[in-house]
Design an enzyme around this catalytic site. Structure first.
Site, PDB file in Angstrom:
ATOM      1  N   GLY A 149     -42.940 -83.173 -81.975  1.00 14.45           N
ATOM      2  CA  GLY A 149     -42.203 -83.957 -82.971  1.00 14.45           C
ATOM      3  C   GLY A 149     -40.780 -84.108 -82.407  1.00 14.45           C
ATOM      4  O   GLY A 149     -40.562 -84.620 -81.387  1.00 14.45           O
ATOM      5  N   SER A 150     -39.624 -83.988 -83.285  1.00 14.26           N
ATOM      6  CA  SER A 150     -38.227 -84.341 -83.089  1.00 14.26           C
ATOM      7  C   SER A 150     -37.751 -83.880 -81.684  1.00 14.26           C
ATOM      8  O   SER A 150     -36.754 -84.424 -81.243  1.00 14.26           O
ATOM      9  CB  SER A 150     -37.346 -84.241 -84.306  1.00 14.26           C
ATOM     10  OG  SER A 150     -37.946 -84.989 -85.384  1.00 14.26           O
ATOM     11  N   THR A 151     -38.371 -82.852 -81.284  1.00 14.77           N
ATOM     12  CA  THR A 151     -37.532 -82.030 -80.080  1.00 14.77           C
ATOM     13  C   THR A 151     -37.722 -83.061 -78.968  1.00 14.77           C
ATOM     14  O   THR A 151     -37.007 -82.998 -77.878  1.00 14.77           O
ATOM     15  CB  THR A 151     -38.146 -80.916 -79.745  1.00 14.77           C
ATOM     16  OG1 THR A 151     -39.544 -80.873 -79.852  1.00 14.77           O
ATOM     17  CG2 THR A 151     -37.702 -79.625 -80.621  1.00 14.77           C
ATOM     18  N   PHE A 152     -38.565 -83.918 -79.199  1.00 18.17           N
ATOM     19  CA  PHE A 152     -39.156 -84.809 -77.997  1.00 18.17           C
ATOM     20  C   PHE A 152     -38.203 -86.081 -77.980  1.00 18.17           C
ATOM     21  O   PHE A 152     -38.133 -86.828 -77.002  1.00 18.17           O
ATOM     22  CB  PHE A 152     -40.661 -85.432 -78.238  1.00 18.17           C
ATOM     23  CG  PHE A 152     -41.128 -85.953 -76.739  1.00 18.17           C
ATOM     24  CD1 PHE A 152     -41.095 -87.335 -76.965  1.00 18.17           C
ATOM     25  CD2 PHE A 152     -41.572 -85.032 -75.852  1.00 18.17           C
ATOM     26  CE1 PHE A 152     -41.860 -88.112 -75.617  1.00 18.17           C
ATOM     27  CE2 PHE A 152     -42.198 -85.771 -74.862  1.00 18.17           C
ATOM     28  CZ  PHE A 152     -42.192 -87.236 -74.552  1.00 18.17           C
TER      29      PHE A 152
END
Lengths: 117, 590
Positions: free
Chosen positions: B292-295
């Site tokens: 998700g957004s951590t990527f």
């Protein structure tokens, strides 16, 4: 025949047996006796030394065996105590004691003053 | 004449007797030759079997320590009960006596004692109390053999990392399995004489024993106190959100050492058989998930490194809805124009997919691999997964967009924290380490593992820019404000990703995460927190970020990392401190 045998006997006695040099028993010299005794003593001593070494090594062997047992037991005891100490020092246990038994808490930021060097 | 006759007869008799003795001596000599020369080997073996014996000394399995020397796993000798059924005179009576001590049914014990086998185990690894009670019974045909038992004195702590051993002291999971050959030690045979009472006599002495059969010891990079903090806060987050489980990893970003690897639910390796098999799995390396957004951090870092974008470049975020090919990408909130820093701060999927489009598929794939994704890290733990992304050939426009915001790609938590460490330390991808040192029984170092730089991924300048952007995520207005730690500057990113369920993305099953490092400008810790399928507080910023904050706070306290100096807000307070002398109490007044 009997005459022949008698004459033969006489001949043997006169020419053979009479001419033999028969040694007489003489006394064994003291030196020889001392040598014999000394040799016997040396042999006995060697034998006793051998026996003593053998018995001593057996004794040492028993002692090693006993000490080995004691060593094993002490090593085990040491390991057991280390495991016990690790369990007693576990973080969760110490935290539980600190929080529940001793009524301690983590210091707030305002309670910590960093003193510069 | 008569005399001659008797003399002859005497001589004849003497000769006859002499011949008789010669025959006897000849026979004796032949027999002696037969026994001493021809049968020598065979007879020597028989004799040695009677008075010589070999003593088998069992191996000592090596101890596993944390980085500060605290025992995490150690072996002790315990007794195992065996029986020689042929020598047991009264199996029924013996079974009645043994059954209550062994806590086994009498019938079961009787069946073992009545067996036709020459040797049977009654019970392996009995307690000392049980052993003492059985010895007191003095049952013939029943005896004890020493075996090694593994103990984990810290109980559940780092259980998934340590693993456990089976009943024959063979490593089955985790470090115990990975390093089984190195730590299990070697058994040794010693030859000894045996006396009439059966006691051993070591006439040739004993060499120093322990070192030769002691297995090697392992010193891990894990700090048991940091591990405890991670596990405690992770458990709290999982319980609070009523989640299925969770993972947290703490890494030293400069060396790649794993300071903690926590997995929830926990299990006790001392009684591993009593817990579910799923709980044995080390999810930090064995579980893959869509990040998700951590990527997004890595996509933007790649674009900055290539000079494709600048932090001040503006992107139109389509007011929250953007069609790519036949699919529509959504943002949680509708945004208009955002600069690159704001795209990260507010976690815009649309903004980052436009950046990804500018970067291009080939470069995006290249940087994903350079950051260590889709490949095993090489950490010395079993069952590590590499993660997955579609091949470049099969990467459609929509897939490229999805990968930009961390979907359609699977990673492991360890890969994520390692990549964030690269941002934290100025752009170097480090080799994750779990074993610091291997030491033999005598204390000599067999192997020392130092920091290993795999490669430079991005420049220091790019890393610095990313660090500043990630600080904004935790600042007011960002998605990760709850990750803030009082007195320290935090840099990180929230993530909330949907899990795959029945061929499509689930709306109910998500993974909430937060990855970051602290203190941002001089990082000591890189931490990732994942909460699997939270039922309450379902966003990364709501459940994972606060867990990160609590963990980081406690760990920085423990490591005595001083808070970053804050500017003095109140000049009057400063004046007061300077002018008021402190009165020290005299010791004898106390």
């Amino acid at each position: 025949m009997q005459n022949f045998i008698a004459s033969a006997e006489k001949f043997i006695h006169t020419n053979v047996l009479a001419r033999q040099h028969v040694r007489r028993d003489t006394d064994v010299s003291r030196m020889d006796m001392a040598c014999i005794i000394f040799m016997c003593a040396v042999i006995m001593l060697a034998f006793f030394i051998f026996l003593w070494v053998r018995i001593y090594s057996l004794e040492i062997g028993y002692r090693i065996s006993d000490d080995h047992k004691v060593h094993e037991e002490l090593v085990q005891e040491n390991k057991k105590l280390k495991v016990e100490r690790a369990a007693l020092k576990s973080s969760s246990r110490l935290e539980t004691i600190a929080l529940n038994r001793l009524g301690m808490t983590l210091p707030r930021k305002t309670q910590v003053v960093i003193v510069p060097w | 004449m008569v005399k001659m006759k008797s003399r002859n007869e005497l001589a004849k008799n003497i000769r006859f007797i002499a011949m008789g003795f010669m025959v006897l001596f000849a026979v004796t000599g032949l027999r002696a030759y037969f026994l001493q020369v021809l049968k020598s080997g065979e007879l020597t073996e028989i004799i040695q079997g009677q008075y010589m014996t070999s003593v088998e000394l069992m191996p000592y399995r090596g101890t596993v320590y944390d980085r500060n020397g605290a025992e995490l796993a150690a072996s002790l000798d315990v007794e195992s009960l065996y029986a020689r059924p042929g020598l047991v005179r009264d199996p029924k009576g013996a079974a009645k006596l043994l059954a209550p001590i062994l806590e086994m049914p009498t019938q079961a014990v009787y069946r073992i004692l009545a067996s036709t086998k020459p040797f049977v185990w009654l019970q392996r690894k009995v307690t000392p109390t049980q052993a003492d009670k059985i010895k007191a019974l003095k049952i013939e045909g029943v005896g004890f053999l020493k075996e090694s038992q593994r103990f984990y004195p810290q109980k559940e702590l780092a259980a998934q990392v340590l693993g456990f051993v089976g009943v024959d002291s063979q490593g089955l999971e985790g470090i115990e399995r990975q390093y089984d050959r190195i730590i299990k030690g070697k058994s040794r045979k010693l030859f000894a004489d045996r006396d009439a009472k059966g006691r051993h006599v070591f006439v040739e002495g004993l060499q120093p024993l322990d070192q030769s059969r002691q297995g090697n010891d392992l010193l891990l990079s894990i700090d048991k106190n940091i591990q405890h903090i991670a596990e405690k806060e992770l458990q709290a987050a999982v319980a609070l959100s009523e989640a299925k489980g969770g993972t947290a990893i703490v890494m030293d970003p400069w060396t790649g050492e794993i300071l903690a690897s926590a997995v929830c639910p926990l299990f006790n390796p001392n009684q591993y058989a009593e817990s579910a098999r799923e709980s044995w799995r080390n999810r930090a390396v064995s579980d893959i998930y869509e990040p998700g957004s951590t990527f997004k951090t890595f996509l933007v870092a790649s674009a900055l490194e290539e000079g494709i974008v600048k932090p001040s470049d503006m992107f139109f975020c389509e007011n929250g809805s953007y069609r790519v090919a036949r699919r529509v990408i959504h943002d949680v909130h509708a945004y208009g124009w955002l600069d690159v820093a704001s795209i990260i701060k507010r976690s815009s999927n649309i903004g980052v997919s436009k950046i990804g489009k500018q970067l291009g598929k080939e470069q995006m794939y290249q940087y994903i691999r350079r950051f260590g994704f889709t490949a095993e890290t090489g950490i010395s733990l079993p069952a590590e997964q590499s993660g997955f992304m579609p091949s470049l050939k099969n990467c459609s426009e929509h897939t490229q967009s999805a990968i930009s915001f961390g979907q359609s790609i699977t990673v492991t938590p360890l890969q994520m924290v390692t990549a964030y460490s690269a941002i934290a330390n100025g752009g170097m991808l480090m080799q994750p380490q779990i074993v610091k040192r291997i030491v033999d029984g005598a204390g000599a170092v067999v192997k020392q593992n130092g920091p290993v730089v795999k490669r430079r991924v991005i420049s220091e300048k790019t890393a610095g820019i990313m660090r500043d952007m990630l600080k904004q995520v935790v600042a007011p207005g960002g998605t990760g404000t709850k990750a803030a730690v009082e007195g320290y500057c935090v840099a990180g990113k929230t993530g909330t990703s949907q899990k795959i369920d029945q061929g499509g993305y689930s709306h109910s099953k998500i993974i909430a995460s937060f990855a970051g490092f602290v203190p941002a400008d001089d990082p000591r810790l890189a931490i990732i927190v994942l909460v699997d399928e939270p039922q309450r507080m379902r966003y990364g910023g709501e459940i994972a970020a606060p867990a990160f904050s609590r963990m980081a706070n406690a760990m920085l306290n423990y490591l005595h990392v001083p808070p970053e100096p804050a500017p003095v807000q109140d000049p009057d307070l400063l004046k007061e401190i300077r002018t008021e002398p402190v009165k020290l109490a005299k010791l004898d007044e106390a």
